[in-house]
Design a protein around this motif. Structure first.
Motif, PDB file in Angstrom:
ATOM      1  N   VAL A  47      55.739  61.455  32.590  1.00  0.00           N
ATOM      2  CA  VAL A  47      56.929  62.308  32.464  1.00  0.00           C
ATOM      3  C   VAL A  47      58.029  61.579  31.703  1.00  0.00           C
ATOM      4  N   SER A  48      58.199  60.286  31.999  1.00  0.00           N
ATOM      5  CA  SER A  48      59.194  59.485  31.271  1.00  0.00           C
ATOM      6  C   SER A  48      58.883  59.465  29.784  1.00  0.00           C
ATOM      7  N   ALA A  92      60.931  61.198  24.641  1.00  0.00           N
ATOM      8  CA  ALA A  92      60.604  61.683  23.299  1.00  0.00           C
ATOM      9  C   ALA A  92      61.597  62.725  22.810  1.00  0.00           C
ATOM     10  N   ILE A  93      62.272  63.425  23.740  1.00  0.00           N
ATOM     11  CA  ILE A  93      63.199  64.508  23.361  1.00  0.00           C
ATOM     12  C   ILE A  93      64.382  63.985  22.547  1.00  0.00           C
ATOM     13  N   ALA A 109      57.628  64.417  17.992  1.00  0.00           N
ATOM     14  CA  ALA A 109      56.731  65.549  18.217  1.00  0.00           C
ATOM     15  C   ALA A 109      55.506  65.081  18.998  1.00  0.00           C
ATOM     16  N   MET A 110      55.158  65.807  20.043  1.00  0.00           N
ATOM     17  CA  MET A 110      54.018  65.448  20.878  1.00  0.00           C
ATOM     18  C   MET A 110      52.755  66.139  20.353  1.00  0.00           C
ATOM     19  N   ASP A 111      51.857  65.345  19.786  1.00  0.00           N
ATOM     20  CA  ASP A 111      50.609  65.890  19.262  1.00  0.00           C
ATOM     21  C   ASP A 111      49.431  65.262  19.990  1.00  0.00           C
ATOM     22  N   TRP A 156      60.766  53.499  26.077  1.00  0.00           N
ATOM     23  CA  TRP A 156      59.860  54.000  27.116  1.00  0.00           C
ATOM     24  C   TRP A 156      59.352  52.872  27.999  1.00  0.00           C
ATOM     25  N   PHE A 157      58.999  51.739  27.375  1.00  0.00           N
ATOM     26  CA  PHE A 157      58.513  50.601  28.143  1.00  0.00           C
ATOM     27  C   PHE A 157      59.582  50.064  29.100  1.00  0.00           C
TER      28      PHE A 157
END
Length: 483
Positions: free
Chosen positions: A45-46, A51-52, A57-59, A129-130
């Motif tokens: 979820v994080s 990413a927002i 873009a989530m591919d 993210w990390f």
């Protein structure tokens, strides 16, 4: 007192290990649930939330990275550091948590570099993210601890007054646990024992309240809620008499079995058709632990085989060109529960011994092929055993398999030798990284190897497996016992 009355008055305590957490029994499954699902989901979820703001873009690549993060978090992250009792232990757990998260990050980066998919992402996004993921996990764990489990609300929570009948190793272990682990919410009031003070351990005498005859009155006067009876089985008549004297009290009564007289391997409480039993010697890979062990074996074996297939092909060709005979040597070994399995190795000798008598390799062994010594010392001859792992015959980490002839020899000489076969044999093991790799030319060496194998069974964890894997790499380069 008849059997029915006894069963009605004694709340059968499990082994000491389980009894320590009886008062807080909802924590263990809760932690397991966090480890396998909630923590990995929070990491994923994080990933999507961060990413927002980065307009990522989530591919398909994002799905692959998120899936890997989920699996690695479930396998490598303990997920329980903030559930440990006492702030000092929590800080110790926090250090371990950080180390485990860094292992997750290192694995993701390594896989990403090899496959190339990590290059599709903006580096500041990955770094953010990390950093953010472990912070999210810590905050959620704190919230769970404070608002759900209420571990730190001990001052306001109702506490139970506890007395212990009998001063011995199990009861002292229990009392130490009560003092060390505040989440049990118990106040130890003292011991009761019929023996003279001179026969009791000095550490227990300040807490002695009196003889067993004084116990019923003490319970009434002090509002005791729990009584732990830790008397030897030889005192059964006195135990039954004591329980009869306590029938008019509302205190819960627990009996502590003296399991310290046994060599415990994964001791736990269980039941068969409603009848309570205590497991004295059992595989650590029962139930959920077995699922975790198998998933980690499959994932790591697939990853390693994908990485080393050029090495496998090169060694196979070298074996074929330097000596006559097959590339692979297959030898029958004892597998899980003593079942016979075929273990694969690159052939390093000119013989194919697999009978009732197998001679261990020695220094400057004349049976070695031109590259046999190098293969054995570097452990490259063991690489085909990753195929055994995928087949389910072996694990990456576990007691090393011996030739069947050696098993039959040493099981008669070393007490507890066959207990190591309650689990699948491993490509590497705890004994190997502690100096007992290679030839065991004396009984003393084999006894020490078995000692470490059994220690592994008692203390198994995913963290220990990873530690052994890392140490194995270091051992291969410095060890002189393998030839």
């Amino acid at each position: 007192m008849d059997k029915n009355t006894l069963e009605a008055n004694i709340v059968a305590a499990p082994s000491l290990l389980a009894d320590r957490f009886r008062e807080f029994s909802n924590v263990a499954p809760f932690i397991s649930f966090f480890k396998l699902f909630i923590d990995p989901i929070l990491v994923v979820v994080s990933f999507y939330l961060i990413a927002i703001p980065f307009n990522i873009a989530m591919d398909g690549y994002g799905f692959i990275l998120a899936t890997l993060a989920f699996l690695l978090t479930a396998l490598l992250l303990d997920g329980m550091f903030l559930f440990m009792p006492g702030y000092s232990r929590s800080w110790l757990g926090l250090g371990r948590f950080i180390a485990e998260w860094l292992a997750v990050v290192a694995a993701l980066v390594l896989i990403g570099r090899i496959s190339g998919f990590i290059d599709y992402y903006y580096p500041p996004f990955i770094i953010t993210w990390f950093i953010a993921s472990p912070l999210v996990l810590i905050l959620v764990h704190i919230a769970i601890r404070v608002y759900v489990l209420r571990v730190d609300s001990g001052e306001n929570a109702e506490r139970s007054k506890v007395v212990v009948v009998g001063v011995n190793q199990p009861s002292q272990f229990l009392v130490k646990s009560i003092h060390d682990e505040p989440f049990l919410k118990m106040d130890f009031m003292g011991y009761f024992d019929d023996r003279a003070i001179s026969r009791l351990p000095k550490s227990a005498t300040p807490h002695l309240k009196g003889s067993l005859d004084m116990l019923p009155e003490y319970i009434k006067e002090h509002g005791i809620k729990k009584i732990y009876i830790s008397l030897p089985m030889s005192s059964q008549p006195r135990v039954l008499e004591l329980i009869d004297e306590l029938k008019d009290s509302t205190a819960s009564i627990y009996f502590i079995p003296d399991l310290f007289v046994f060599d415990l391997i994964n001791a736990r409480f269980d039941n068969v058709a409603g009848m309570p039993i205590v497991a004295i010697c059992e595989s650590p890979f029962m139930g959920l632990n077995g699922v975790i062990k198998r998933i980690s074996d499959v994932v790591l074996s697939l990853f390693i085989l994908l990485m080393i297939w050029p090495v496998l092909a090169t060694i196979a060709l070298a074996v074929k060109l330097t000596s006559a005979g097959p590339v692979f040597f297959k030898q029958r070994r004892y597998g899980e529960n003593g079942d016979s399995v075929l273990v694969y190795k690159f052939r390093s000798m000119t013989v194919m011994e697999d009978g009732d008598r197998v001679v261990q390799a020695t220094k400057n062994d004349q049976r070695l092929t031109p590259i046999g010594s190098f293969l054995r010392k570097s452990s490259l001859d063991e690489l085909p055993q990753f195929i055994n792992v995928l087949e389910g015959k072996m694990s990456i980490v576990g007691p090393r398999p011996h030739a069947n002839a050696h098993n039959e020899q040493y099981r008669k000489l070393i007490k507890g030798y066959m207990i190591r076969h309650k689990v699948k044999p491993g490509i590497t093991g705890w004994a190997q990284v502690n100096g007992f790799r290679g030839e065991t030319d004396t009984l003393d060496k084999m006894q020490n190897r078995i000692k470490y194998d059994l220690d592994y069974l008692r203390n198994w964890s995913v963290w220990l497996d990873l530690k052994i894997i890392v140490l194995t790499v270091a051992v291969i380069f410095r060890d002189r016992n393998a030839y």
